[in-house]
Design a protein around this motif. Structure first.
Motif, short mmCIF file in Angstrom:
data_model
loop_
_atom_site.label_atom_id
_atom_site.label_comp_id
_atom_site.label_asym_id
_atom_site.label_seq_id
_atom_site.Cartn_x
_atom_site.Cartn_y
_atom_site.Cartn_z
N MET A 1 0.78 -1.18 0.01
CA MET A 1 -0.03 0.15 -0.02
C MET A 1 0.86 1.05 -0.01
O MET A 1 1.89 1.25 0.85
N ILE A 2 0.62 2.33 -0.86
CA ILE A 2 1.45 3.37 -0.88
C ILE A 2 0.90 4.42 -0.01
O ILE A 2 -0.15 4.51 0.00
N ASN A 3 2.02 5.06 0.86
CA ASN A 3 1.69 6.12 1.90
C ASN A 3 1.73 7.40 0.90
O ASN A 3 2.86 7.70 0.16
N LYS A 4 0.61 8.03 0.94
CA LYS A 4 0.40 9.26 0.12
C LYS A 4 0.58 10.64 1.29
O LYS A 4 0.46 11.69 0.72
N VAL A 5 1.07 10.37 2.25
CA VAL A 5 1.05 11.64 3.19
C VAL A 5 2.28 12.29 3.16
O VAL A 5 3.30 11.96 2.89
N LYS A 159 -12.59 12.82 7.21
CA LYS A 159 -11.29 11.90 7.64
C LYS A 159 -10.71 11.16 6.35
O LYS A 159 -11.22 11.11 5.14
N GLY A 160 -9.43 10.74 6.56
CA GLY A 160 -8.65 10.08 5.47
C GLY A 160 -7.66 9.18 6.15
O GLY A 160 -7.39 9.34 7.17
N ASP A 161 -7.11 8.17 5.28
CA ASP A 161 -6.39 7.45 5.72
C ASP A 161 -5.04 7.59 4.66
O ASP A 161 -5.03 8.15 3.97
N THR A 162 -3.82 6.95 5.16
CA THR A 162 -2.65 7.10 4.63
C THR A 162 -2.44 6.75 3.09
O THR A 162 -1.61 7.04 2.37
N ALA A 163 -3.61 6.05 2.92
CA ALA A 163 -3.52 5.48 1.45
C ALA A 163 -4.51 6.41 0.58
O ALA A 163 -4.61 6.20 -0.53
N GLY A 164 -5.21 7.41 0.95
CA GLY A 164 -5.85 8.48 0.48
C GLY A 164 -7.45 8.27 0.24
O GLY A 164 -8.03 8.90 -0.23
N ASN A 165 -7.76 7.16 1.09
CA ASN A 165 -9.05 6.82 1.05
C ASN A 165 -9.99 8.08 1.86
O ASN A 165 -9.31 8.48 3.04
N LEU A 166 -10.94 8.72 1.39
CA LEU A 166 -11.71 9.84 1.98
C LEU A 166 -13.15 9.77 2.42
O LEU A 166 -13.92 8.81 1.70
N ILE A 167 -13.36 10.20 3.38
CA ILE A 167 -14.75 10.43 3.96
C ILE A 167 -15.15 11.80 4.38
O ILE A 167 -14.48 12.58 4.93
N PHE A 168 -16.33 12.24 3.47
CA PHE A 168 -16.69 13.51 3.54
C PHE A 168 -17.95 13.79 4.71
O PHE A 168 -18.50 12.77 4.96
N ARG A 169 -18.23 14.73 5.31
CA ARG A 169 -19.27 14.66 6.44
C ARG A 169 -20.15 15.65 5.74
O ARG A 169 -19.92 17.02 5.59
N SER A 170 -21.50 15.18 5.89
CA SER A 170 -22.64 15.73 5.61
C SER A 170 -22.74 16.86 4.26
O SER A 170 -22.06 16.42 3.33
N LEU A 193 -6.23 12.21 10.22
CA LEU A 193 -5.71 11.31 9.28
C LEU A 193 -5.51 9.96 10.20
O LEU A 193 -5.01 9.94 11.20
N VAL A 194 -5.83 8.71 9.61
CA VAL A 194 -5.46 7.71 10.31
C VAL A 194 -4.85 6.51 9.37
O VAL A 194 -4.67 6.93 8.09
N GLU A 195 -4.51 5.52 10.15
CA GLU A 195 -3.91 4.54 9.37
C GLU A 195 -4.95 3.47 8.43
O GLU A 195 -5.85 3.55 8.80
N VAL A 196 -4.38 3.19 7.42
CA VAL A 196 -5.09 2.07 6.66
C VAL A 196 -5.57 1.22 7.47
O VAL A 196 -5.03 0.33 8.31
N GLY A 197 -7.00 0.71 7.33
CA GLY A 197 -7.67 -0.35 7.99
C GLY A 197 -8.45 0.13 9.13
O GLY A 197 -9.58 -0.31 9.41
#
Length: 234
Positions: A1-5, A159-170, A193-197
């Motif tokens: 998994m690529i760290n994009k931070v 929120k997002g994780d170090t692989a770039g997955n994103l959650i938007f709020r409302s 920003l959180v870790e993958v998983g």
């Protein structure tokens, strides 16, 4: 998994140079990438083309970039809250392309999907249609609109994780997911920003495959353009 931070906004936007085309997420002042806009103002890059639903307000959001004369062209659907924008438009200092809001969103989607163009009935028979190809499908006219071609998409997520997955709020989701798909390089700033998983896969709005750089932002103001509250009973 690529760290994009990356460390911060300054690092994230370091290769944005004069003359680039940027997508900036948000609706009004809701969900705007505050940290990246501040970094762009500090860097002082100029002659930018900005694709955004609106141009912020006079002293916040993209309005800060307008104050510094960093924006050459705005592509937006609504710009009514910014007096400096109006002044630059009327004086001829700023080039402006106003387009229907649905067309703005769909041109973002088209870029994300790899589609060169879309057909839409919005704007047929108006100034929006001037100089554009029109086709008739089943007796109804449609305008051909090209997908956006942005060098960078800059978005803000909850929120997002170090692989770039994103959650938007409302409502801060707004234009952010469709713009995240559409940039040649997508930069995401997040509140957490959180870790993958650590993110529930069922809650992810934007998969990390679309995101190239991510960092945890700070000091968010989250201003409200027009604050309306209910009067309390006596």
């Amino acid at each position: 998994m690529i760290n994009k931070v990356v460390a911060n906004a300054d690092v994230a936007i370091a290769d944005i140079t004069n003359g680039k085309t940027l997508m900036l997420g948000g609706f009004g002042l809701c969900g705007i990438p505050e940290n990246c806009i501040s970094a762009l103002v500090k860097k002082g890059v100029k002659d930018l083309t900005c694709i955004s639903n609106n141009a912020g307000v006079d002293d916040f959001g993209i309005g800060l970039m307008l104050q510094q004369r960093q924006v050459k062209k705005m592509i937006s659907s609504y710009v009514g809250e910014n007096a400096e924008f109006e002044r630059q438009l009327l004086s001829g200092e700023l080039e402006v392309e106003l387009i229907p809001q649905g067309t703005l969103a769909t041109r973002c989607l088209a870029a994300g999907y790899g589609m060169p163009a879309i057909f839409t009935p919005a704007g047929v028979g108006t100034e929006v249609a001037e100089g554009k190809e029109t086709r008739n499908f089943d007796g109804k006219d449609y305008l051909m609109e090209y997908a956006f071609d942005a060098d960078f998409a800059i978005v803000k997520a909850w929120k997002g994780d170090t692989a770039g997955n994103l959650i938007f709020r409302s409502t801060s989701r707004n234009f952010n997911p469709v713009m995240a798909m559409a940039g040649k390089i997508t930069i995401a700033e997040v509140e957490e920003l959180v870790e993958v998983g650590e993110l529930d896969p069922d809650h992810i709005h934007t998969p990390g495959v679309y995101v190239h750089r991510i960092f945890q932002g700070k000091d968010y103001e989250k201003r409200i353009e027009q604050r309306t509250v209910r009067k309390l009973a006596d």
